[in-house]
Scaffold this motif. Structure first.
Motif, PDB file in Angstrom:
ATOM      1  N   TYR A  22     -48.757 -46.523  88.399  1.00 29.08           N
ATOM      2  CA  TYR A  22     -48.686 -45.776  87.320  1.00 29.08           C
ATOM      3  C   TYR A  22     -48.680 -46.670  86.275  1.00 29.08           C
ATOM      4  O   TYR A  22     -48.765 -46.175  85.069  1.00 29.08           O
ATOM      5  N   HIS A  25     -51.401 -46.406  83.642  1.00 27.17           N
ATOM      6  CA  HIS A  25     -51.657 -44.943  83.455  1.00 27.17           C
ATOM      7  C   HIS A  25     -51.487 -44.658  81.865  1.00 27.17           C
ATOM      8  O   HIS A  25     -50.740 -45.185  81.260  1.00 27.17           O
ATOM      9  N   LYS A 129     -47.969 -30.252  87.894  1.00 25.55           N
ATOM     10  CA  LYS A 129     -49.315 -30.129  88.566  1.00 25.55           C
ATOM     11  C   LYS A 129     -50.032 -31.363  88.302  1.00 25.55           C
ATOM     12  O   LYS A 129     -50.768 -31.487  89.385  1.00 25.55           O
ATOM     13  N   LYS A 130     -49.954 -32.050  87.235  1.00 21.93           N
ATOM     14  CA  LYS A 130     -50.768 -33.382  87.151  1.00 21.93           C
ATOM     15  C   LYS A 130     -50.034 -34.279  88.211  1.00 21.93           C
ATOM     16  O   LYS A 130     -48.753 -34.584  87.852  1.00 21.93           O
ATOM     17  N   PRO A 131     -50.740 -35.338  88.757  1.00 24.24           N
ATOM     18  CA  PRO A 131     -50.159 -36.365  89.578  1.00 24.24           C
ATOM     19  C   PRO A 131     -48.941 -37.253  88.790  1.00 24.24           C
ATOM     20  O   PRO A 131     -48.095 -37.621  89.378  1.00 24.24           O
ATOM     21  N   ARG A 134     -45.943 -35.329  88.143  1.00 15.74           N
ATOM     22  CA  ARG A 134     -45.095 -35.107  89.514  1.00 15.74           C
ATOM     23  C   ARG A 134     -44.495 -36.517  89.672  1.00 15.74           C
ATOM     24  O   ARG A 134     -43.343 -36.672  89.940  1.00 15.74           O
ATOM     25  N   ASN A 252     -53.179 -25.248  79.317  1.00 16.29           N
ATOM     26  CA  ASN A 252     -52.221 -26.468  78.962  1.00 16.29           C
ATOM     27  C   ASN A 252     -50.922 -25.904  78.355  1.00 16.29           C
ATOM     28  O   ASN A 252     -50.578 -26.731  77.513  1.00 16.29           O
ATOM     29  N   PHE A 255     -47.765 -28.049  79.111  1.00 13.34           N
ATOM     30  CA  PHE A 255     -47.697 -29.392  78.635  1.00 13.34           C
ATOM     31  C   PHE A 255     -47.684 -29.439  77.236  1.00 13.34           C
ATOM     32  O   PHE A 255     -46.914 -30.433  76.498  1.00 13.34           O
TER      33      PHE A 255
END
Length: 377
Positions: A22, A25, A129-131, A134, A252, A255
């Motif tokens: 990541y 990212h 929920k988003k990789p 997490r 969303n 978030f």
């Protein structure tokens, strides 16, 4: 494979691979650019790729990010009670919960500054929920609490969480942070859910719940923000509740609330630790025979400590006087305090809607009412 595989944070042996995955990212870059605005990308990236433990990631990156958040969005963080902690002991911090990320991030920052072990912290699966999110949770030693399960699956999940908490404290000597209730407090009423305590009780192996709760070393935590950075985001849910309607979050919302909590203006912040609960359990388990009453009494004791230690700010007193159309607490705030608070809520709340106005004011006023109730009882 560990029985905690579905909920555990990363092992240190997994940290470097996760960071390598990541490092490029966009959200990782955004975090690093915010935290180290004057540091070239290749410099922080190189250090990131040399990181091989959760503690190093927390100290060298997350702690620095928390300091930057405080610099940008707060007017000081004060604390009390941390000097009573034993540096090499593990505790169960049961906290009121106002902000998704900051509550536990600030606690861990202060624990680090006092030379204490940082916690493993509960986080709802709806938030990861988003990789990337997490992975970030697992990199900051969070464990996953699953939501929205069937009754049978919830029972199994609660037992797993209780065993993870027990093993963290008893066998790994690792402190744990959990919120006193599922989800954040929306209305200013910081009340412990019996279900959280029943979940904890599932980790007891010998049936002696009084001794078990004492061994957990429960420390009630009160975190107080002068301005709730997500107060306006809470309004749709409060209004739905006032209309006795079910509230459904949009895709969303969590978030957006997470980001608002981090960067929204908070003014002053105070974190207070209560005493470790010990003798209270002897009294409760001697006087109560049913599990429901035992858990209710423990919840009431945690609430008493959290509310007693909650730091009341001018915003809380202004809200009470506006709600009651009085000047009872005028000695607790200045005209400037009142004007700033009125600007804040009138900019985001429809002043022609009495339910909206009352809901917003009650969010700030309820801690005053609750402290009055606790001091009288």
């Amino acid at each position: 494979m560990s029985k905690f595989e579905a909920i555990r944070p990363y092992y240190d042996s997994e940290v470097n691979d996760a960071l390598a995955q990541y490092a490029d990212h966009p959200m990782m870059k955004a975090i690093m650019h915010f935290t180290f605005p004057d540091v070239p990308d290749e410099e922080w990236r190189s250090q990131l790729l040399r990181t091989h433990s959760i503690r190093d990631f927390q100290v060298n990156f997350i702690y620095q990010a928390v300091l930057r958040v405080l610099e940008r969005s707060a007017k000081g963080l004060t604390t009390s009670g941390f000097d009573k902690l034993e540096k090499n002991s593990a505790y169960l911090f049961v906290s009121n919960h106002r902000d998704i990320i900051l509550d536990t991030s600030l606690l861990n920052a202060v624990l680090y500054e006092h030379g204490c072990k940082m916690t493993t912290s509960a986080i709802g699966d709806n938030l990861v929920k988003k990789p990337f999110l997490r992975a970030l949770a697992k990199l900051t030693r969070s464990f996953i609490v699953h939501r929205g399960l069937s009754s049978r699956a919830m029972l199994e999940s609660s037992k797993l969480n209780s065993e993870y908490i027990r093993d963290s404290i008893f066998y790994e000597n690792r402190s744990v942070w959990i919120a006193q209730r599922e989800g954040r407090t929306k209305d200013g009423n910081d009340l412990t859910q019996k279900g959280v305590l029943k979940m904890l009780s599932m980790g007891c192996e010998d049936g002696n719940l009084s001794d078990y709760f004492k061994r957990l070393k429960i420390v009630p935590v009160s975190i107080s923000y002068e301005n709730d950075p997500t107060d306006l985001q809470k309004m749709p849910e409060l209004l739905a509740k006032a209309r006795s309607e079910a509230y459904v979050k949009d895709k969303n919302e969590d978030f957006r609330t997470l980001l608002s909590g981090i960067m929204g203006q908070k003014k002053r912040i105070h974190i207070a630790l209560g005493e470790v609960l010990q003798g209270e359990f002897d009294v409760i388990f001697r006087e109560e025979s049913s599990l429901n009453r035992q858990m209710q009494r423990i919840a009431e004791e945690i609430d008493r400590v959290i509310i007693s230690n909650f730091q009341l700010w001018p915003t809380n007193y202004v809200a009470v006087d506006l709600l009651n159309n009085s000047d009872e607490y005028i000695s607790h705030y200045t005209p400037e305090d009142k004007a700033a608070f009125e600007r804040r809520f009138r900019a985001g709340v429809d002043k022609e809607n009495p339910v909206a106005v009352q809901s917003f004011l009650a969010m700030y006023a309820n801690p005053v009412f609750n402290k009055q109730r606790v001091l009288i009882s």
